[in-house]
Design a protein around this motif. Structure first.
Motif, PDB file in Angstrom:
ATOM      1  N   GLY A   7     150.557 190.995  80.509  1.00 16.74           N
ATOM      2  CA  GLY A   7     150.173 191.445  78.980  1.00 16.74           C
ATOM      3  C   GLY A   7     149.891 193.026  79.127  1.00 16.74           C
ATOM      4  O   GLY A   7     148.799 193.240  79.418  1.00 16.74           O
ATOM      5  N   GLY A   9     149.413 195.214  76.569  1.00 19.43           N
ATOM      6  CA  GLY A   9     148.853 195.824  75.261  1.00 19.43           C
ATOM      7  C   GLY A   9     147.998 196.888  75.555  1.00 19.43           C
ATOM      8  O   GLY A   9     147.905 197.304  76.642  1.00 19.43           O
ATOM      9  N   VAL A  11     144.489 196.333  76.147  1.00 19.53           N
ATOM     10  CA  VAL A  11     143.756 195.971  77.447  1.00 19.53           C
ATOM     11  C   VAL A  11     144.740 196.231  78.579  1.00 19.53           C
ATOM     12  O   VAL A  11     144.048 196.652  79.599  1.00 19.53           O
ATOM     13  CB  VAL A  11     143.177 194.623  77.132  1.00 19.53           C
ATOM     14  N   VAL A  29     153.091 192.948  84.001  1.00 20.95           N
ATOM     15  CA  VAL A  29     153.965 191.777  83.522  1.00 20.95           C
ATOM     16  C   VAL A  29     154.006 191.719  81.988  1.00 20.95           C
ATOM     17  O   VAL A  29     152.837 191.578  81.345  1.00 20.95           O
ATOM     18  CB  VAL A  29     153.713 190.562  84.029  1.00 20.95           C
ATOM     19  N   PRO A  31     156.703 190.316  78.350  1.00 17.22           N
ATOM     20  CA  PRO A  31     158.029 189.790  78.154  1.00 17.22           C
ATOM     21  C   PRO A  31     158.853 190.784  77.234  1.00 17.22           C
ATOM     22  O   PRO A  31     159.882 190.469  77.234  1.00 17.22           O
ATOM     23  CB  PRO A  31     157.576 188.589  77.460  1.00 17.22           C
ATOM     24  N   ASN A  32     158.097 191.578  76.706  1.00 13.50           N
ATOM     25  CA  ASN A  32     158.777 192.695  75.978  1.00 13.50           C
ATOM     26  C   ASN A  32     159.358 193.839  76.631  1.00 13.50           C
ATOM     27  O   ASN A  32     158.562 194.495  77.752  1.00 13.50           O
ATOM     28  CB  ASN A  32     157.476 193.662  75.197  1.00 13.50           C
ATOM     29  N   LYS A  35     158.418 197.567  76.634  1.00 11.89           N
ATOM     30  CA  LYS A  35     157.094 197.953  77.238  1.00 11.89           C
ATOM     31  C   LYS A  35     157.234 198.071  78.843  1.00 11.89           C
ATOM     32  O   LYS A  35     156.744 199.065  79.426  1.00 11.89           O
ATOM     33  CB  LYS A  35     155.929 196.766  76.887  1.00 11.89           C
ATOM     34  N   CYS A  83     145.745 189.559  80.059  1.00 13.60           N
ATOM     35  CA  CYS A  83     145.248 190.383  78.979  1.00 13.60           C
ATOM     36  C   CYS A  83     146.134 190.223  77.618  1.00 13.60           C
ATOM     37  O   CYS A  83     146.201 191.059  76.844  1.00 13.60           O
ATOM     38  CB  CYS A  83     145.184 191.916  79.472  1.00 13.60           C
ATOM     39  N   VAL A  84     146.817 189.063  77.653  1.00 12.95           N
ATOM     40  CA  VAL A  84     147.601 188.862  76.524  1.00 12.95           C
ATOM     41  C   VAL A  84     146.874 188.406  75.288  1.00 12.95           C
ATOM     42  O   VAL A  84     145.632 188.441  75.142  1.00 12.95           O
ATOM     43  CB  VAL A  84     148.462 187.314  76.720  1.00 12.95           C
ATOM     44  N   GLY A  85     147.600 188.663  74.313  1.00 11.23           N
ATOM     45  CA  GLY A  85     146.566 188.356  72.956  1.00 11.23           C
ATOM     46  C   GLY A  85     146.341 187.215  72.499  1.00 11.23           C
ATOM     47  O   GLY A  85     146.705 186.157  72.893  1.00 11.23           O
ATOM     48  N   VAL A 102     150.865 181.641  79.850  1.00  8.34           N
ATOM     49  CA  VAL A 102     150.792 182.446  80.746  1.00  8.34           C
ATOM     50  C   VAL A 102     149.993 181.966  81.872  1.00  8.34           C
ATOM     51  O   VAL A 102     150.485 181.876  83.136  1.00  8.34           O
ATOM     52  CB  VAL A 102     150.069 183.902  80.580  1.00  8.34           C
ATOM     53  N   GLU A 105     152.575 179.526  83.593  1.00  8.92           N
ATOM     54  CA  GLU A 105     153.631 180.435  84.276  1.00  8.92           C
ATOM     55  C   GLU A 105     152.734 180.927  85.655  1.00  8.92           C
ATOM     56  O   GLU A 105     153.352 180.859  86.574  1.00  8.92           O
ATOM     57  CB  GLU A 105     153.761 181.616  83.601  1.00  8.92           C
ATOM     58  N   ARG A 122     140.842 188.247  80.885  1.00  9.91           N
ATOM     59  CA  ARG A 122     140.249 189.145  80.107  1.00  9.91           C
ATOM     60  C   ARG A 122     140.414 189.079  78.596  1.00  9.91           C
ATOM     61  O   ARG A 122     139.725 189.961  78.100  1.00  9.91           O
ATOM     62  CB  ARG A 122     140.832 190.589  80.841  1.00  9.91           C
TER      63      ARG A 122
HETATM   64  N1  LIG Z   1     142.460 195.755  71.797  1.00  8.35           N
HETATM   65  C1  LIG Z   1     140.987 195.875  72.198  1.00  8.35           C
HETATM   66  O1  LIG Z   1     140.389 196.902  72.005  1.00  8.35           O
HETATM   67  C2  LIG Z   1     140.407 194.946  72.963  1.00  8.35           C
HETATM   68  C3  LIG Z   1     139.020 195.094  73.401  1.00  8.35           C
HETATM   69  C4  LIG Z   1     138.535 193.999  73.996  1.00  8.35           C
HETATM   70  C5  LIG Z   1     139.172 192.786  74.143  1.00  8.35           C
HETATM   71  N2  LIG Z   1     140.464 192.459  73.503  1.00  8.35           N
HETATM   72  C6  LIG Z   1     141.025 191.130  73.897  1.00  8.35           C
HETATM   73  O2  LIG Z   1     141.993 191.343  74.688  1.00  8.35           O
HETATM   74  C7  LIG Z   1     143.391 190.790  74.539  1.00  8.35           C
HETATM   75  C8  LIG Z   1     144.607 191.619  74.294  1.00  8.35           C
HETATM   76  O3  LIG Z   1     144.405 192.336  73.504  1.00  8.35           O
HETATM   77  P1  LIG Z   1     145.470 193.558  73.420  1.00  8.35           P
HETATM   78  O4  LIG Z   1     144.812 194.359  72.067  1.00  8.35           O
HETATM   79  O5  LIG Z   1     145.488 194.357  74.536  1.00  8.35           O
HETATM   80  O6  LIG Z   1     146.467 192.613  72.748  1.00  8.35           O
HETATM   81  P2  LIG Z   1     148.171 193.386  72.420  1.00  8.35           P
HETATM   82  O7  LIG Z   1     148.789 192.536  71.314  1.00  8.35           O
HETATM   83  O8  LIG Z   1     148.011 194.857  72.256  1.00  8.35           O
HETATM   84  O9  LIG Z   1     148.779 193.119  73.948  1.00  8.35           O
HETATM   85  C9  LIG Z   1     149.329 191.842  74.312  1.00  8.35           C
HETATM   86  C10 LIG Z   1     150.453 191.547  75.202  1.00  8.35           C
HETATM   87  O10 LIG Z   1     150.665 190.579  75.979  1.00  8.35           O
HETATM   88  C11 LIG Z   1     152.060 190.533  75.879  1.00  8.35           C
HETATM   89  N3  LIG Z   1     152.389 188.955  76.327  1.00  8.35           N
HETATM   90  C12 LIG Z   1     152.342 187.836  75.399  1.00  8.35           C
HETATM   91  N4  LIG Z   1     152.872 186.989  76.206  1.00  8.35           N
HETATM   92  C13 LIG Z   1     152.955 187.235  77.412  1.00  8.35           C
HETATM   93  C14 LIG Z   1     153.067 186.466  78.567  1.00  8.35           C
HETATM   94  N5  LIG Z   1     153.583 185.156  78.630  1.00  8.35           N
HETATM   95  N6  LIG Z   1     153.133 187.178  79.712  1.00  8.35           N
HETATM   96  C15 LIG Z   1     152.762 188.583  79.958  1.00  8.35           C
HETATM   97  N7  LIG Z   1     152.425 189.188  78.621  1.00  8.35           N
HETATM   98  C16 LIG Z   1     152.602 188.533  77.609  1.00  8.35           C
HETATM   99  C17 LIG Z   1     152.413 190.800  74.680  1.00  8.35           C
HETATM  100  O11 LIG Z   1     153.890 191.304  74.525  1.00  8.35           O
HETATM  101  C18 LIG Z   1     151.734 192.022  74.221  1.00  8.35           C
HETATM  102  O12 LIG Z   1     152.186 193.299  74.842  1.00  8.35           O
HETATM  103  C19 LIG Z   1     142.801 189.842  73.318  1.00  8.35           C
HETATM  104  O13 LIG Z   1     142.504 188.705  73.550  1.00  8.35           O
HETATM  105  C20 LIG Z   1     141.921 190.958  72.409  1.00  8.35           C
HETATM  106  O14 LIG Z   1     140.975 190.070  71.525  1.00  8.35           O
HETATM  107  C21 LIG Z   1     141.003 193.569  73.083  1.00  8.35           C
END
Ligand SMILES: NC(=O)c1ccc[n+]([C@@H]2O[C@H](COP(=O)([O-])OP(=O)(O)OC[C@H]3O[C@@H](n4cnc5c(N)ncnc54)[C@H](O)[C@@H]3O)[C@@H](O)[C@H]2O)c1
Length: 437
Positions: A7, A9, A11, A29, A31-32, A35, A83-85, A102, A105, A122
């Motif tokens: 993931g 994104g 995080v 890693v 799937p997009n 990115k 760190c996936v959503g 994930v 996988e 995470r």
């Molecule tokens: N954004 C924040 O500030 C923050 C802070 C603390 C905790 N979190 C938590 O962390 C997690 C991630 O948040 P985010 O904002 O980074 O999410 P995001 O949506 O920005 O990123 C998630 C990523 O996971 C990828 N993904 C989906 N399926 C996948 C797979 N099978 N293998 C690999 N990657 C895959 C997506 O393509 C995407 O790029 C969430 O649970 C969120 O609640 C976020």
């Protein structure tokens, strides 16, 4: 260390950049494909201060690459950070499809690997998700046992968007919920350079901390804003008020008042909350957070009453009934309300409270005790022993030091309902029950 990050994104990208800067070899890693491509070209997939520079440097140095193939990433690394959503579904529940996918996988890739692998979640997940969703998915895919054949940790992320890189290197704390000590040691070593408390705990505690934190942060913002609108309507500068409020690190910004226990009471909090919310209403202001504090407290008093009655005994002994130890003030004591509820339902009570007993003889509250609550006053006895001899259910109503070790003094068949956390025992049916633990 060789680390895969699932993931990319906010995080994941920040973690990848920062861990690569710290000298680890990181494989991201996602799937997009956009990115993956962006990272391999040395660009950041998210807009976040300093991440672009860190990713560019890490890719240039060969410390960071991104791929779409999760199995390859697991094979090449010792540890996977997930760190996936975990987005909301329309009804508010947590959508765990990415976490589950994930986990399956990664599990399949672990099955094809000889070395022990550590899986670290995470992403923010509700308590119980590790044991009910993540670990079963991993065990099904690996054919092995979590904590034995592979390690599992929950390691919630506390970064704030906008200052995520700074927060990564200066976190408020690092929390590790671990399946086994070896896994916890390995993950802790990743954070050994950070100048922050490192807390290792049970997996469910780590999961829950993240929700306690975010609920608290939301509550703080809402509270500050409600105080703000009342101030504005009264022509008072809310920032002057809250600057002073925040200087109080004994009662306001402190652990005080934050430990789960029984309801609040006394001569000030209920009265002052009523007055403030009445004034807000008179100003035509809606302050739902402030207005719900007293109803939340009332529900907690009822919860205490139901917990005591739920033990099914007629004879009840109460230890401590002023609203906190060290006072004889019974005004709006929530225990007094519980006692009145119990009397009304036909229970036989004996009550002991050292301070109230003294006050009954001499203090300024004598009149209140003797004349305003005579129905309670006449149930008072002079020693803990008399209460212990009478009650089949014992209730500790406040945390007076006299009640320390009371659990060890129960006879067989007696049950203790603890409203004050005099014991940190967990619930033992028929023996011990805490109001919120
Ligand atoms: N954004 C924040 O500030 C923050 C802070 C603390 C905790 N979190 C938590 O962390 C997690 C991630 O948040 P985010 O904002 O980074 O999410 P995001 O949506 O920005 O990123 C998630 C990523 O996971 C990828 N993904 C989906 N399926 C996948 C797979 N099978 N293998 C690999 N990657 C895959 C997506 O393509 C995407 O790029 C969430 O649970 C969120 O609640 C976020």
């Amino acid at each position: 260390m060789r680390i895969s990050i699932f993931g990319l994104g906010y995080v994941g990208a920040v973690s990848a950049a920062c861990l690569a800067k710290n000298g680890h070899r990181v494989v991201g890693v996602d799937p997009n494909p956009t990115k993956v491509e962006l990272i391999n070209d040395g660009h950041t997939p998210v807009i976040e201060k300093d991440v672009g520079e860190l990713i560019a440097a890490a890719v240039r140095d060969g410390a960071l690459e991104a791929i779409g193939d999760g199995a390859k990433a697991v094979a090449e690394t010792e540890m996977s950070l997930v760190c996936v959503g975990t987005p909301s579904r329309p009804n508010g529940s947590l959508d765990l499809q990415y976490v589950e996918r994930v986990a399956t996988e990664i599990g399949a890739a672990i099955a094809a690997k000889d070395d022990r692998h550590l899986v670290v979640i995470r992403s923010t997940i509700l308590p119980g998700t590790m044991r009910e969703v993540v670990i079963p998915a991993l065990e099904a895919a690996t054919g092995g046992e979590a904590g034995v054949d592979f390690g599992v940790c929950n390691n919630p992320e506390f970064l704030r968007e906008g200052s995520a890189v700074y927060d990564f290197f200066n976190p408020p704390k690092t929390v590790i919920g671990e399946s086994d000590e070896t896994s916890g040691d390995l993950l802790a070593s990743l954070y050994s350079d950070l100048d922050a408390p490192l807390i290792r705990t049970a997996i469910e505690v780590a999961e829950m901390v993240k929700y306690a934190d975010n609920a608290w942060h939301g509550l703080k913002v809402g509270f500050g804003n409600e105080i703000g609108i009342i101030c504005k309507a009264l022509g008072i500068d809310s920032h002057r008020v809250m600057d002073i409020f925040c200087q109080d690190q004994k009662l306001n910004l402190s652990p005080y008042y934050l430990k789960p226990g029984f309801a609040f009471g006394g001569s000030c909090l209920p009265k002052d909350l009523r007055a403030l919310t009445y004034r807000a209403r008179a100003l035509d202001l809606e302050v739902p957070i402030l207005s719900s504090v007293l109803s939340s407290n009332r529900m907690h008093i009822e919860r205490g009453l139901n917990l005591i009655m739920g033990q099914g005994n007629t004879n009840i002994g109460i230890l401590g009934f002023s609203f906190k130890p060290g006072t004889d003030d019974l005004r709006e004591s929530p225990i007094v309300e519980v006692i009145e509820g119990l009397i009304g339902k036909g229970h036989e009570l004996r009550i002991y409270d050292r301070n109230v007993s003294l006050a009954r003889l001499t203090g300024a509250n004598r009149d209140y005790i003797v004349n305003r609550i005579p129905h309670i006053s006449r149930l008072m006895v002079d020693s803990i022993d008399e209460v212990l001899a009478h009650g089949d259910t014992l209730v500790v109503g406040n945390g007076d030091a006299e009640f320390d070790g009371i659990l060890d003094r129960l006879r067989d068949g007696q049950v203790l309902v603890d409203l004050a956390r005099v014991s940190d025992s967990t619930s033992i049916p028929g023996r011990y029950d805490g109001i919120c633990w």
